[in-house]
Write a protein that holds these residues in place. Structure first.
Motif, PDB file in Angstrom:
ATOM      1  N   TRP A  10       0.834  -1.191   0.000  1.00  0.00           N
ATOM      2  CA  TRP A  10       0.000   0.000   0.000  1.00  0.00           C
ATOM      3  C   TRP A  10       0.878   1.253   0.000  1.00  0.00           C
ATOM      4  O   TRP A  10       0.621   2.202  -0.743  1.00  0.00           O
ATOM      5  N   TYR A  11       1.929   1.248   0.828  1.00  0.00           N
ATOM      6  CA  TYR A  11       2.830   2.398   0.869  1.00  0.00           C
ATOM      7  C   TYR A  11       3.579   2.570  -0.449  1.00  0.00           C
ATOM      8  O   TYR A  11       3.802   3.697  -0.892  1.00  0.00           O
ATOM      9  N   LYS A  14       1.175   4.246  -2.620  1.00  0.00           N
ATOM     10  CA  LYS A  14       0.980   5.615  -2.145  1.00  0.00           C
ATOM     11  C   LYS A  14       2.124   6.513  -2.627  1.00  0.00           C
ATOM     12  O   LYS A  14       1.891   7.611  -3.112  1.00  0.00           O
ATOM     13  N   CYS A  18       2.232  10.005  -5.566  1.00  0.00           N
ATOM     14  CA  CYS A  18       2.526  11.366  -5.114  1.00  0.00           C
ATOM     15  C   CYS A  18       2.792  12.262  -6.317  1.00  0.00           C
ATOM     16  O   CYS A  18       3.538  11.901  -7.226  1.00  0.00           O
ATOM     17  N   ALA A  27       4.038  11.385   2.925  1.00  0.00           N
ATOM     18  CA  ALA A  27       3.948   9.929   2.823  1.00  0.00           C
ATOM     19  C   ALA A  27       5.150   9.270   3.502  1.00  0.00           C
ATOM     20  O   ALA A  27       5.004   8.245   4.181  1.00  0.00           O
TER      21      ALA A  27
END
Length: 68
Positions: A10-11, A14, A18, A27
């Protein structure tokens, strides 16, 4: 796949989404808090940290030359 592995992915997503350096820094702060609070190993952190570096480079090179 474990919950931790899902969150790591997920990160990664993410970070890739950006659009500004501000988004990326926010983040990264969130990622660092997550990694620290979950005791992630260096190997577990490496994929997201690598995506951060890629996105940082992409965003920096995308800056207008007139800013410098």
């Amino acid at each position: 796949m474990t919950k931790i592995e899902e969150k790591i992915q997920w990160y990664e997503r993410k970070f890739r989404n950006c659009e500004t350096m501000t988004d990326l820094v926010i983040a990264m702060s969130s990622w660092q808090n997550f990694a620290r609070s979950n005791g992630l190993s260096e190997d577990q952190r490496r994929p997201v940290d690598q995506v951060y570096l890629e996105m940082e480079s992409k965003l920096i090179t995308g800056l207008s030359q007139s800013l410098w």
